[in-house]
Enzyme design. Structure first.
Site, mmCIF file in Angstrom:
data_model
loop_
_atom_site.group_PDB
_atom_site.id
_atom_site.type_symbol
_atom_site.label_atom_id
_atom_site.label_comp_id
_atom_site.label_asym_id
_atom_site.label_seq_id
_atom_site.Cartn_x
_atom_site.Cartn_y
_atom_site.Cartn_z
ATOM 1 N N LYS A 192 0.901 -1.234 0.086
ATOM 2 C CA LYS A 192 0.133 0.102 0.011
ATOM 3 C C LYS A 192 0.915 1.093 -0.039
ATOM 4 C CE LYS A 192 -1.796 2.634 3.303
ATOM 5 N NZ LYS A 192 -1.919 4.006 2.474
ATOM 6 N N GLU A 268 10.518 1.848 9.954
ATOM 7 C CA GLU A 268 11.327 2.926 9.707
ATOM 8 C C GLU A 268 10.549 4.121 10.140
ATOM 9 O OE1 GLU A 268 12.802 5.882 8.395
ATOM 10 O OE2 GLU A 268 12.643 4.969 6.198
ATOM 11 N N CYS A 302 13.065 11.664 7.040
ATOM 12 C CA CYS A 302 13.194 11.122 8.598
ATOM 13 C C CYS A 302 14.451 11.214 8.915
ATOM 14 C CB CYS A 302 12.718 9.857 8.320
ATOM 15 S SG CYS A 302 13.776 8.826 7.226
ATOM 16 N N GLU A 401 9.325 15.964 15.797
ATOM 17 C CA GLU A 401 9.665 15.901 14.399
ATOM 18 C C GLU A 401 8.647 17.035 13.807
ATOM 19 O OE1 GLU A 401 8.664 12.409 11.965
ATOM 20 O OE2 GLU A 401 11.019 12.494 11.490
HETATM 21 N N1 NAI Z 1 10.069 8.167 8.489
HETATM 22 C C1 NAI Z 1 9.492 8.796 7.366
HETATM 23 O O1 NAI Z 1 9.911 8.474 6.182
HETATM 24 C C2 NAI Z 1 8.047 9.385 7.486
HETATM 25 C C3 NAI Z 1 7.692 9.919 8.667
HETATM 26 N N2 NAI Z 1 6.370 10.571 8.466
HETATM 27 C C4 NAI Z 1 5.959 11.112 9.758
HETATM 28 O O2 NAI Z 1 4.735 11.216 10.365
HETATM 29 C C5 NAI Z 1 4.080 12.362 10.290
HETATM 30 C C6 NAI Z 1 2.729 12.203 9.778
HETATM 31 O O3 NAI Z 1 2.653 11.805 8.269
HETATM 32 P P1 NAI Z 1 1.513 10.915 7.939
HETATM 33 O O4 NAI Z 1 1.328 11.064 6.619
HETATM 34 O O5 NAI Z 1 0.203 11.155 8.483
HETATM 35 O O6 NAI Z 1 2.320 9.434 8.410
HETATM 36 P P2 NAI Z 1 1.624 8.034 8.300
HETATM 37 O O7 NAI Z 1 2.490 7.248 9.453
HETATM 38 O O8 NAI Z 1 -0.003 8.382 8.860
HETATM 39 O O9 NAI Z 1 1.433 7.612 6.929
HETATM 40 C C7 NAI Z 1 2.456 6.698 6.419
HETATM 41 C C8 NAI Z 1 1.886 5.394 5.698
HETATM 42 O O10 NAI Z 1 1.059 4.675 6.704
HETATM 43 C C9 NAI Z 1 -0.305 4.544 6.357
HETATM 44 N N3 NAI Z 1 -1.098 4.298 7.535
HETATM 45 C C10 NAI Z 1 -1.800 5.582 8.049
HETATM 46 N N4 NAI Z 1 -2.313 5.058 9.376
HETATM 47 C C11 NAI Z 1 -2.210 3.863 9.329
HETATM 48 C C12 NAI Z 1 -2.873 2.639 9.945
HETATM 49 N N5 NAI Z 1 -3.340 2.780 11.063
HETATM 50 N N6 NAI Z 1 -2.494 1.198 9.672
HETATM 51 C C13 NAI Z 1 -1.348 0.930 8.671
HETATM 52 N N7 NAI Z 1 -0.915 1.945 8.155
HETATM 53 C C14 NAI Z 1 -1.279 3.112 7.942
HETATM 54 C C15 NAI Z 1 -0.517 5.721 5.412
HETATM 55 O O11 NAI Z 1 -1.794 5.618 4.775
HETATM 56 C C16 NAI Z 1 0.623 5.889 4.780
HETATM 57 O O12 NAI Z 1 0.672 4.894 3.805
HETATM 58 C C17 NAI Z 1 4.874 13.151 9.588
HETATM 59 O O13 NAI Z 1 4.603 14.536 9.649
HETATM 60 C C18 NAI Z 1 6.406 12.882 9.755
HETATM 61 O O14 NAI Z 1 6.571 13.296 11.129
HETATM 62 C C19 NAI Z 1 5.777 10.680 7.596
HETATM 63 C C20 NAI Z 1 6.058 10.013 6.369
HETATM 64 C C21 NAI Z 1 7.438 9.449 6.165
HETATM 65 N N1 BAL Z 2 12.331 7.635 5.274
HETATM 66 C C1 BAL Z 2 13.273 7.201 4.437
HETATM 67 C C2 BAL Z 2 14.223 8.344 3.892
HETATM 68 C C3 BAL Z 2 14.047 9.640 4.492
HETATM 69 O O1 BAL Z 2 13.102 9.951 4.854
HETATM 70 O O2 BAL Z 2 14.931 10.278 4.403
#
Ligand code: NAI
Ligand code: BAL
Length: 501
Positions: A192, A268, A302, A401
């Site tokens: 997904k 991650e 991240c 963050e």
């Molecule tokens: N580590 C990283 O690269 C990322 C970190 N983030 C962090 O998360 C914050 C919020 O962004 P969001 O888009 O709301 O992140 P999120 O964690 O909600 O979304 C990431 C993925 O998880 C899915 N998701 C959401 N709720 C879920 C659930 N209950 N079960 C399984 N999958 C689920 C979403 O549809 C998306 O595909 C950002 O401000 C940032 O701080 C967001 C995106 C990437």
């Molecule tokens: N989450 C993987 C890579 C990045 O956000 O920098």
């Protein structure tokens, strides 16, 4: 089973790109069992680009069945590693052939400057798939010393059907990080992607077919986290889930695993990475890398180096020059397809609001906006690259963050003091240190409580080097040989070659 045609006409890219908008299951485009759609928006304008199908638990069930069948009949142990490797290498070649179209979709849908999507995101994606294509026939167990009457060895076997849930900040890169090691080791996939940035992944499905992957090996069920994401996390026939996203959702996935089949979970998650700059750094290089570590991808990374610690002897000069660079970045903010653009919009209204909320919180708590701090322009989700000074460790902008172009800058005196401050966070994904004193740079790199440390550079992530977090930044490692271990389980085989009872 609709398609949409996206017309792009500008100096960087001119052409029409057709994208299927349905679910991709068993190498076919299908409608969701309960038809529903979500709008996909261009973050540079806030306007709708397309509507895509969104699925539900029922579609996840269908995709898992297709993936199970493929695992048993045409993938897993049925396809030797060298064949899996060939397909991955062909996939990488096809991505390279279509690099412009993919970069255009990344730019249009995620707001990345086209030039960066084409020269960084897509080459990184292709390199990753190729890297794991090379590994596919090199994953093997060991012969274990036992006795004269036993042949003892291990096999590194795939899990079967793995679930993969990825975010919006690097749509193609995150897809490659998940797909490469999973397919190389013989697993089949139900993925997904983020409902906000599905276009490039939908295009990718066409290449899966063209490369020759058997039906059911890679399935894409688009949809929302609380429906499709949760169904993947809870599914009894998915034996491993890999997730990239927020720490909040990472916890939910672990919880779902605990309540269902104890599937293996790799996570991650977030970060609040320190950048530590010593007086004896190479100032010119440090300024450039610090800017890259902090502002790459509009701060939506991240591993962004968001807490910048500068030693007192160089503080004033650094701030003055850093401000000038960030001012330039602000001036290079705009249309992602403009070749002068270095800084695009945030991905969505939600992320825009969240970041502006953090900026307001910084101002209210007494920090000084050194530069930026406002929206850029009047349409889309652009935010000025921002530096806060006069910050204290208790402020939200220092602890949480932000995932946007907002840096918090602090002054320090000693190495001991800065190591303690750098590690004073629940996160531990990445850290940066700048010093021309090799001994000190390495000492500090080792003292950081983080999964990656970069010495005298910015975000130089690569396929062969492990990537993952200490503390609340994650569980497990992606990339390199380390990722192979997270996509295989070890079987011990005991063969009696002479022991009689
Ligand atoms: N580590 C990283 O690269 C990322 C970190 N983030 C962090 O998360 C914050 C919020 O962004 P969001 O888009 O709301 O992140 P999120 O964690 O909600 O979304 C990431 C993925 O998880 C899915 N998701 C959401 N709720 C879920 C659930 N209950 N079960 C399984 N999958 C689920 C979403 O549809 C998306 O595909 C950002 O401000 C940032 O701080 C967001 C995106 C990437
Ligand atoms: N989450 C993987 C890579 C990045 O956000 O920098």
């Amino acid at each position: 089973m609709s398609t949409t045609t996206i017309e792009i006409d500008n100096a960087a890219y001119t052409g029409s790109i057709s994208v299927h908008t349905g679910l991709f299951i068993d190498n076919k485009w299908v409608d969701p069992v309960e038809p529903d759609t979500a709008d996909v928006v261009n973050p540079a304008t806030g306007k709708k680009i397309a509507a895509i199908s969104v699925g539900s638990k029922k579609d996840v069930d269908i995709a898992v069945k297709a993936a199970q069948k493929a695992y048993k009949t045409s993938w897993g142990h049925k396809t030797p590693g060298r064949e899996r490797g060939k397909l991955l290498l062909r996939l990488a070649d096809l991505l390279e052939r279509d690099i412009d179209a993919f970069a255009a979709l990344e730019s249009l849908n995620a707001g990345k400057p086209f030039s960066i999507a084409k020269t960084q995101d897509m080459p990184g994606t292709i390199a990753h798939i190729r890297y794991y294509g090379g590994w596919a026939d090199k994953v093997h167990g060991k012969t274990i010393e036992s006795s004269e009457v036993k042949l003892a060895y291990t096999r590194h076997e795939p899990y079967g059907v793995v679930g993969q849930i990825i975010p919006w900040n690097f749509p193609m890169l995150m897809l490659a990080w998940k797909v490469g090691p999973a397919l190389a080791t013989g697993n089949t996939i139900v993925m997904k992607v983020s409902e906000m940035t599905p276009l490039s992944a939908l295009k990718f499905c066409e290449l899966v077919v063209e490369a020759g992957f058997p039906p059911g090996v890679f399935n894409l069920v688009n949809g929302y986290g609380t429906t499709v994401g949760q169904a993947i996390s809870e599914h009894m026939h998915i034996t491993k889930v890999a997730f990239t996203g927020s720490t909040l959702v990472g916890r939910k996935i672990l919880e779902a695993s605990a309540k269902t089949n104890l599937k293996v979970v790799t996570l991650e998650l977030g970060g609040k990475s320190p950048t530590v700059i010593f007086d004896d750094c190479n100032l010119d290089q440090t300024l450039k890398w610090t800017t890259h570590a902090m502002f790459a991808n509009m701060g939506q990374s991240c591993i962004a180096g968001t807490r910048i610690f500068i030693q007192e002897g160089i503080y004033d000069e650094f701030i003055q020059k850093f401000t000038a660079i960030v001012k330039g970045l602000g001036q290079a903010t705009g249309d992602p397809f403009d070749s002068n653009t270095q800084h695009g919009p945030q991905v969505s209204q939600t992320q825009f609001d969240r970041i502006m909320g953090y900026i307001a919180s910084g101002k209210e708590s007494g920090a000084t906006v050194h530069i930026g701090g406002e929206r850029h322009g009047t349409e889309g989700y652009f935010i000025q690259p921002t530096i806060f000074t006069d910050v204290t460790p208790d402020m939200k902008i220092v602890r949480e963050e932000i995932f946007g172009p907002v840096a918090a800058v602090m002054k320090f005196k000693t190495e001991e003091e800065v190591i303690e401050a750098a590690n004073a966070t629940d996160y531990g994904l990445s850290a940066y240190v700048f010093s021309e004193n090799v001994g000190r740079a390495i000492r500090v790199a080792h003292a950081f409580e983080s999964g990656s440390t970069f010495v005298n550079s910015g975000q130089l992530v690569e396929a062969g080097m492990p990537f993952g977090g200490y503390k609340s930044s994650g569980v497990g490692r992606e990339h390199g040989e380390y990722a192979l271990a997270t996509y295989t389980q070890v079987k011990a085989v005991h063969v009696n070659i002479g022991l009689l009872i």
